[in-house]
Design an enzyme around this catalytic site. Structure first.
Site, PDB file in Angstrom:
ATOM      1  N   LYS A 184       0.783  -1.210  -0.117  1.00  0.00           N
ATOM      2  CA  LYS A 184      -0.108  -0.135   0.148  1.00  0.00           C
ATOM      3  C   LYS A 184       0.944   1.169   0.044  1.00  0.00           C
ATOM      4  O   LYS A 184       1.754   1.215   0.718  1.00  0.00           O
ATOM      5  CB  LYS A 184      -0.828   0.090   1.259  1.00  0.00           C
ATOM      6  CG  LYS A 184      -1.802   1.169   1.442  1.00  0.00           C
ATOM      7  CD  LYS A 184      -2.818   0.996   2.532  1.00  0.00           C
ATOM      8  CE  LYS A 184      -2.316   1.544   3.913  1.00  0.00           C
ATOM      9  NZ  LYS A 184      -3.143   1.439   4.792  1.00  0.00           N
ATOM     10  N   THR A 228     -11.495   5.859   7.308  1.00  0.00           N
ATOM     11  CA  THR A 228     -11.974   6.424   6.052  1.00  0.00           C
ATOM     12  C   THR A 228     -12.289   5.405   5.114  1.00  0.00           C
ATOM     13  O   THR A 228     -13.307   5.703   4.194  1.00  0.00           O
ATOM     14  CB  THR A 228     -11.065   7.465   5.349  1.00  0.00           C
ATOM     15  OG1 THR A 228     -10.039   6.804   4.687  1.00  0.00           O
ATOM     16  CG2 THR A 228     -10.396   8.584   6.203  1.00  0.00           C
ATOM     17  N   GLY A 229     -12.117   4.198   5.207  1.00  0.00           N
ATOM     18  CA  GLY A 229     -12.402   3.125   4.439  1.00  0.00           C
ATOM     19  C   GLY A 229     -11.440   3.013   3.151  1.00  0.00           C
ATOM     20  O   GLY A 229     -11.595   2.088   2.173  1.00  0.00           O
ATOM     21  N   THR A 280      -8.579   2.230   2.504  1.00  0.00           N
ATOM     22  CA  THR A 280      -7.582   1.072   2.418  1.00  0.00           C
ATOM     23  C   THR A 280      -8.593  -0.229   2.073  1.00  0.00           C
ATOM     24  O   THR A 280      -8.249  -0.892   1.007  1.00  0.00           O
ATOM     25  CB  THR A 280      -6.911   0.877   3.538  1.00  0.00           C
ATOM     26  OG1 THR A 280      -6.164   1.993   3.969  1.00  0.00           O
ATOM     27  CG2 THR A 280      -6.007  -0.236   3.839  1.00  0.00           C
TER      28      THR A 280
HETATM   29  C1  R5P Z   1      -3.228   1.605   8.676  1.00  0.00           C
HETATM   30  O1  R5P Z   1      -1.761   1.393   9.094  1.00  0.00           O
HETATM   31  C2  R5P Z   1      -4.114   0.676   9.320  1.00  0.00           C
HETATM   32  O2  R5P Z   1      -3.646  -0.515   9.437  1.00  0.00           O
HETATM   33  C3  R5P Z   1      -5.313   0.712   8.499  1.00  0.00           C
HETATM   34  O3  R5P Z   1      -5.173   0.154   7.087  1.00  0.00           O
HETATM   35  C4  R5P Z   1      -5.770   2.061   8.307  1.00  0.00           C
HETATM   36  O4  R5P Z   1      -5.886   2.665   9.607  1.00  0.00           O
HETATM   37  C5  R5P Z   1      -6.924   2.345   7.664  1.00  0.00           C
HETATM   38  O5  R5P Z   1      -7.368   3.564   7.302  1.00  0.00           O
HETATM   39  P1  R5P Z   1      -8.256   4.153   6.299  1.00  0.00           P
HETATM   40  O6  R5P Z   1      -9.744   3.492   6.427  1.00  0.00           O
HETATM   41  O7  R5P Z   1      -8.374   5.546   6.291  1.00  0.00           O
HETATM   42  O8  R5P Z   1      -7.632   3.817   5.111  1.00  0.00           O
END
Ligand code: R5P
Length: 292
Positions: free
Chosen positions: A190, A222-223, A225
């Site tokens: 990522k 925020t979803g 990822t």
């Molecule tokens: C990041 O290192 C965490 O493991 C999650 O992937 C992250 O907190 C997800 O954030 P968001 O939903 O904003 O992409």
């Protein structure tokens, strides 16, 4: 022992008290007309072990204030011990000074809690640059994991799952759970471009065609990822895509956004939400029964 809820985790606190055969009480939290916090115990805490329960969502700053005020008050009223159960512990993602002048929020949070509580218990804390909670807290700090519960859920609900981690940090959930249930796994690479924008890539050679993909991560904030990971799984031919997170923060309409990309969304009840399908109460009961 008395189980005291601070507002964000009332249901969990009530079921915990029932299972522990302990008293339950909801702490009164209000605000004075000028906005100052007002806090009052509804029960006697003198000579008792007070277990404060509060998730650091949906309002993390207020939750930290409430924990400090409640703990200081319990100590002042003669409590024997004060334990904080924060099923979801906030502030952990700011674990270094990324830009000049920034606050290292996790350290400040830990310092405040160290000063007034005797023990902290949480679940799957966001440990990336810290190896363990003991790098952060001086008081006893227990980091429980929902991995075995998630593994059981997948075993029961998904046939021939392929577990996917959306980034290398998520290996501690995706790969470990895959190992526990003897499933295949893949971890994406990522790149985070901003708070709300990420891109992911699959570098491993693994086929997704007709597989029931289960994406596992610690937090859905925020979803972005999960959405990108789900889109990747679909593009690669997955039959179905389930998104599982320990902590469903669902900031800024993330749930609605993710519903369009994944066939099913599942979370544990560390943060109360409609997607809660995995109950952490039993693990907390075990931990609170231990001598302290
Ligand atoms: C990041 O290192 C965490 O493991 C999650 O992937 C992250 O907190 C997800 O954030 P968001 O939903 O904003 O992409």
């Amino acid at each position: 022992m008395i189980i005291c809820s601070l507002g964000h985790s009332d249901q969990l606190a009530r079921s915990l008290a029932k299972k522990l055969k302990a008293a339950y009480s909801k702490i009164i939290i209000n605000h004075f007309p000028d906005g100052d916090i007002y806090l009052r115990y509804n029960c006697k805490v003198k000579d008792k072990t007070v277990v404060l329960i509060n998730s650091f969502q949906p309002e993390p700053n207020g939750a930290l204030y409430a924990a400090v005020f409640a703990a200081e008050t319990a100590q002042d009223l003669g409590a024997k011990k004060v334990i904080l159960v924060a099923p979801y512990l906030g502030f952990m993602r700011q674990d270094k000074r990324f830009k000049d002048g920034e606050a290292v929020s996790s350290r400040i949070m830990a310092k405040l809690l160290d000063s007034c509580i005797d023990k902290i218990i949480t679940f799957d804390a966001h440990l990336h640059r810290y190896k363990s909670l003991t790098d952060l807290f001086e008081i006893p700090a227990v980091n429980l994991t929902a991995n075995s519960l998630i593994a059981d859920y997948i075993k029961k609900k998904v046939s021939q799952p392929l577990l996917m981690g959306p980034d290398w940090e998520s290996s501690q959930w995706a790969r470990r759970i895959a190992g526990q249930i003897g499933a295949e796994s893949a971890v994406l690479e990522k790149t985070r471009h901003s708070y709300r924008k990420v891109t992911v890539k699959l570098r491993e050679k693994i086929t997704f065609k007709n597989k029931n993909v289960v994406i596992v991560d610690d937090i859905i904030s925020t979803g972005s990822t999960m959405v990108e990971a789900a889109k990747t799984a679909t593009r690669l031919g997955a039959k179905s895509v389930m998104a599982i997170a320990v902590h469903g923060v669902f900031a800024e309409g993330a749930y609605k956004k993710l519903k369009k990309a994944a066939s099913k969304i599942v979370t544990t009840n560390t943060i109360r939400h409609n997607s809660n399908k995995i109950d952490i109460t039993a693990l907390l009961v075990n931990e609170l029964k231990k001598k302290f």
